[in-house]
Design a protein around this motif. Structure first.
Motif, PDB file in Angstrom:
ATOM      1  N   CYS A  21       0.858  -1.180   0.000  1.00  0.00           N
ATOM      2  CA  CYS A  21       0.000   0.000   0.000  1.00  0.00           C
ATOM      3  C   CYS A  21       0.894   1.229   0.000  1.00  0.00           C
ATOM      4  CB  CYS A  21      -0.909  -0.014   1.215  1.00  0.00           C
ATOM      5  SG  CYS A  21      -1.932   1.459   1.401  1.00  0.00           S
ATOM      6  N   ALA A  22       0.733   2.045  -1.028  1.00  0.00           N
ATOM      7  CA  ALA A  22       1.564   3.227  -1.179  1.00  0.00           C
ATOM      8  C   ALA A  22       0.748   4.495  -0.979  1.00  0.00           C
ATOM      9  CB  ALA A  22       2.199   3.234  -2.568  1.00  0.00           C
ATOM     10  N   ALA A  23       1.284   5.403  -0.193  1.00  0.00           N
ATOM     11  CA  ALA A  23       0.667   6.714   0.014  1.00  0.00           C
ATOM     12  C   ALA A  23       1.355   7.723  -0.883  1.00  0.00           C
ATOM     13  CB  ALA A  23       0.796   7.129   1.469  1.00  0.00           C
ATOM     14  N   SER A  24       0.561   8.604  -1.466  1.00  0.00           N
ATOM     15  CA  SER A  24       1.117   9.622  -2.345  1.00  0.00           C
ATOM     16  C   SER A  24       0.364  10.932  -2.165  1.00  0.00           C
ATOM     17  CB  SER A  24       1.045   9.159  -3.802  1.00  0.00           C
ATOM     18  OG  SER A  24      -0.295   8.939  -4.188  1.00  0.00           O
ATOM     19  N   GLY A  25       0.987  12.008  -2.614  1.00  0.00           N
ATOM     20  CA  GLY A  25       0.361  13.325  -2.504  1.00  0.00           C
ATOM     21  C   GLY A  25       1.189  14.267  -1.652  1.00  0.00           C
ATOM     22  N   SER A  26       0.528  15.282  -1.121  1.00  0.00           N
ATOM     23  CA  SER A  26       1.198  16.321  -0.349  1.00  0.00           C
ATOM     24  C   SER A  26       1.356  15.858   1.106  1.00  0.00           C
ATOM     25  CB  SER A  26       0.386  17.615  -0.421  1.00  0.00           C
ATOM     26  OG  SER A  26       1.039  18.649   0.262  1.00  0.00           O
ATOM     27  N   ILE A  27       2.371  15.046   1.346  1.00  0.00           N
ATOM     28  CA  ILE A  27       2.571  14.400   2.637  1.00  0.00           C
ATOM     29  C   ILE A  27       3.776  14.999   3.343  1.00  0.00           C
ATOM     30  CG2 ILE A  27       3.127  12.230   3.791  1.00  0.00           C
ATOM     31  CD1 ILE A  27       1.708  10.811   1.414  1.00  0.00           C
ATOM     32  N   LYS A  28       3.540  15.515   4.543  1.00  0.00           N
ATOM     33  CA  LYS A  28       4.642  16.033   5.341  1.00  0.00           C
ATOM     34  C   LYS A  28       5.272  14.904   6.154  1.00  0.00           C
ATOM     35  CE  LYS A  28       5.868  19.743   8.562  1.00  0.00           C
ATOM     36  NZ  LYS A  28       5.349  20.910   9.315  1.00  0.00           N
ATOM     37  N   SER A  29       4.440  14.099   6.776  1.00  0.00           N
ATOM     38  CA  SER A  29       4.948  12.978   7.549  1.00  0.00           C
ATOM     39  C   SER A  29       3.852  11.947   7.744  1.00  0.00           C
ATOM     40  CB  SER A  29       5.480  13.425   8.918  1.00  0.00           C
ATOM     41  OG  SER A  29       4.434  13.952   9.709  1.00  0.00           O
ATOM     42  N   ILE A  30       4.289  10.709   8.001  1.00  0.00           N
ATOM     43  CA  ILE A  30       3.365   9.616   8.298  1.00  0.00           C
ATOM     44  C   ILE A  30       3.831   8.967   9.583  1.00  0.00           C
ATOM     45  CG2 ILE A  30       2.325   7.472   7.512  1.00  0.00           C
ATOM     46  CD1 ILE A  30       2.989   8.226   4.662  1.00  0.00           C
ATOM     47  N   ASN A  31       2.968   8.841  10.578  1.00  0.00           N
ATOM     48  CA  ASN A  31       3.412   8.121  11.768  1.00  0.00           C
ATOM     49  C   ASN A  31       3.044   6.643  11.661  1.00  0.00           C
ATOM     50  OD1 ASN A  31       0.647   8.429  12.481  1.00  0.00           O
ATOM     51  ND2 ASN A  31       1.104  10.114  13.865  1.00  0.00           N
ATOM     52  N   VAL A  32       1.831   6.276  11.878  1.00  0.00           N
ATOM     53  CA  VAL A  32       1.465   4.869  11.843  1.00  0.00           C
ATOM     54  C   VAL A  32       0.861   4.495  10.493  1.00  0.00           C
ATOM     55  CG1 VAL A  32       0.103   3.037  12.946  1.00  0.00           C
ATOM     56  CG2 VAL A  32       1.007   4.925  14.314  1.00  0.00           C
ATOM     57  N   ALA A  96      -3.184   4.978   6.826  1.00  0.00           N
ATOM     58  CA  ALA A  96      -2.004   5.731   7.238  1.00  0.00           C
ATOM     59  C   ALA A  96      -2.451   6.984   7.976  1.00  0.00           C
ATOM     60  CB  ALA A  96      -1.151   6.103   6.036  1.00  0.00           C
ATOM     61  N   ASN A  97      -1.775   7.274   9.067  1.00  0.00           N
ATOM     62  CA  ASN A  97      -2.021   8.515   9.810  1.00  0.00           C
ATOM     63  C   ASN A  97      -1.033   9.554   9.287  1.00  0.00           C
ATOM     64  OD1 ASN A  97      -3.922   7.123  11.261  1.00  0.00           O
ATOM     65  ND2 ASN A  97      -2.634   6.843  13.062  1.00  0.00           N
ATOM     66  N   ILE A  98      -1.560  10.504   8.543  1.00  0.00           N
ATOM     67  CA  ILE A  98      -0.732  11.413   7.752  1.00  0.00           C
ATOM     68  C   ILE A  98      -0.891  12.858   8.186  1.00  0.00           C
ATOM     69  CG2 ILE A  98      -0.412  12.342   5.416  1.00  0.00           C
ATOM     70  CD1 ILE A  98      -1.277   9.592   4.342  1.00  0.00           C
ATOM     71  N   ARG A  99       0.243  13.544   8.247  1.00  0.00           N
ATOM     72  CA  ARG A  99       0.237  14.990   8.423  1.00  0.00           C
ATOM     73  C   ARG A  99       0.520  15.598   7.060  1.00  0.00           C
ATOM     74  NH1 ARG A  99       3.906  17.176  13.076  1.00  0.00           N
ATOM     75  NH2 ARG A  99       2.243  16.137  14.232  1.00  0.00           N
ATOM     76  N   PRO A 100      -0.464  16.212   6.450  1.00  0.00           N
ATOM     77  CA  PRO A 100      -0.246  16.780   5.114  1.00  0.00           C
ATOM     78  C   PRO A 100       0.401  18.163   5.195  1.00  0.00           C
ATOM     79  CG  PRO A 100      -2.519  17.084   5.756  1.00  0.00           C
ATOM     80  CD  PRO A 100      -1.852  16.323   6.883  1.00  0.00           C
ATOM     81  N   TYR A 101       0.826  18.627   4.048  1.00  0.00           N
ATOM     82  CA  TYR A 101       1.341  19.990   3.946  1.00  0.00           C
ATOM     83  C   TYR A 101       0.157  20.941   3.800  1.00  0.00           C
ATOM     84  CZ  TYR A 101       6.234  18.661   3.316  1.00  0.00           C
ATOM     85  OH  TYR A 101       7.501  18.189   3.484  1.00  0.00           O
ATOM     86  N   ASP A 102      -0.475  21.285   4.949  1.00  0.00           N
ATOM     87  CA  ASP A 102      -1.635  22.172   4.909  1.00  0.00           C
ATOM     88  C   ASP A 102      -1.489  23.350   5.866  1.00  0.00           C
ATOM     89  OD1 ASP A 102      -3.976  20.199   6.963  1.00  0.00           O
ATOM     90  OD2 ASP A 102      -1.938  20.936   7.336  1.00  0.00           O
ATOM     91  N   GLY A 103      -0.291  23.517   6.421  1.00  0.00           N
ATOM     92  CA  GLY A 103      -0.062  24.638   7.322  1.00  0.00           C
ATOM     93  C   GLY A 103      -0.506  24.387   8.746  1.00  0.00           C
ATOM     94  N   THR A 104      -1.028  23.183   9.019  1.00  0.00           N
ATOM     95  CA  THR A 104      -1.448  22.864  10.385  1.00  0.00           C
ATOM     96  C   THR A 104      -0.634  21.668  10.878  1.00  0.00           C
ATOM     97  OG1 THR A 104      -3.149  21.206   9.897  1.00  0.00           O
ATOM     98  CG2 THR A 104      -3.776  23.517   9.673  1.00  0.00           C
ATOM     99  N   SER A 105      -0.869  21.289  12.110  1.00  0.00           N
ATOM    100  CA  SER A 105      -0.197  20.111  12.664  1.00  0.00           C
ATOM    101  C   SER A 105      -1.182  18.955  12.840  1.00  0.00           C
ATOM    102  CB  SER A 105       0.449  20.456  14.003  1.00  0.00           C
ATOM    103  OG  SER A 105      -0.540  20.901  14.913  1.00  0.00           O
ATOM    104  N   VAL A 106      -2.318  19.068  12.178  1.00  0.00           N
ATOM    105  CA  VAL A 106      -3.361  18.045  12.322  1.00  0.00           C
ATOM    106  C   VAL A 106      -2.967  16.791  11.557  1.00  0.00           C
ATOM    107  CG1 VAL A 106      -5.784  17.491  11.931  1.00  0.00           C
ATOM    108  CG2 VAL A 106      -5.124  19.816  12.608  1.00  0.00           C
ATOM    109  N   VAL A 107      -3.215  15.644  12.189  1.00  0.00           N
ATOM    110  CA  VAL A 107      -2.959  14.347  11.571  1.00  0.00           C
ATOM    111  C   VAL A 107      -4.302  13.736  11.175  1.00  0.00           C
ATOM    112  CG1 VAL A 107      -2.050  12.018  11.925  1.00  0.00           C
ATOM    113  CG2 VAL A 107      -0.862  14.002  12.910  1.00  0.00           C
ATOM    114  N   TYR A 108      -4.392  13.272   9.955  1.00  0.00           N
ATOM    115  CA  TYR A 108      -5.611  12.652   9.454  1.00  0.00           C
ATOM    116  C   TYR A 108      -5.345  11.181   9.136  1.00  0.00           C
ATOM    117  CZ  TYR A 108      -6.905  17.527   8.609  1.00  0.00           C
ATOM    118  OH  TYR A 108      -7.168  18.871   8.754  1.00  0.00           O
ATOM    119  N   ARG A 109      -6.402  10.360   9.206  1.00  0.00           N
ATOM    120  CA  ARG A 109      -6.274   8.967   8.792  1.00  0.00           C
ATOM    121  C   ARG A 109      -6.856   8.826   7.386  1.00  0.00           C
ATOM    122  NH1 ARG A 109      -7.323   3.836  12.536  1.00  0.00           N
ATOM    123  NH2 ARG A 109      -5.370   4.709  13.306  1.00  0.00           N
TER     124      ARG A 109
END
Length: 121
Positions: A21-32, A96-109
């Motif tokens: 499973c590959a994640a792609s896009g505007s990804i700042k970081s992935i934790n789990v 994937a729990n991802i922090r995108p490049y959106d100017g916030t520190s919110v993590v989304y699943r």
């Protein structure tokens, strides 16, 4: 951001399959990253997950048979499934729990689209 899963299929009991499973896009970081599965008529249950540092967690039903791993450089998670049993038959969903490049520190699943694994007896 999107997650795309690969690798499902039909296998005989005792056989092996490898999901990726590959994640792609505007990804700042992935934790789990990890995998859930849902069998017909049942709830979606956690199979395994792995942190960015490599700490893993498994459902009791798959311990010793499944191995979760990831390639942080490729934002990809894998699930090696050995000694498959008919009761492993399910749709497998990566997440994937991802922090995108959106100017916030919110993590989304984010969730992948699901891939069907069928184990015949």
């Amino acid at each position: 951001v999107q997650l795309q899963a690969f690798g499902g299929g039909l296998v005989q009991a005792g056989g092996s399959l490898r999901l990726s499973c590959a994640a792609s896009g505007s990804i700042k970081s992935i934790n789990v990253m990890g995998w859930y599965r849902q069998a017909p008529g049942k709830q979606r249950d956690l199979v395994a997950d792995i942190t960015s540092g490599g700490i893993t967690n498994y459902a009791d039903s798959v311990k010793g048979r499944f191995t979760v791993s990831r390639d942080n450089a490729k934002n990809t998670v894998y699930l090696q499934m050995n000694s498959l049993k008919p009761e492993d038959t399910a749709v497998y969903y990566c997440y994937a729990n991802i922090r995108p490049y959106d100017g916030t520190s919110v993590v989304y699943r984010w969730w992948g689209q699901g891939t069907l694994v069928t184990v015949s007896s």
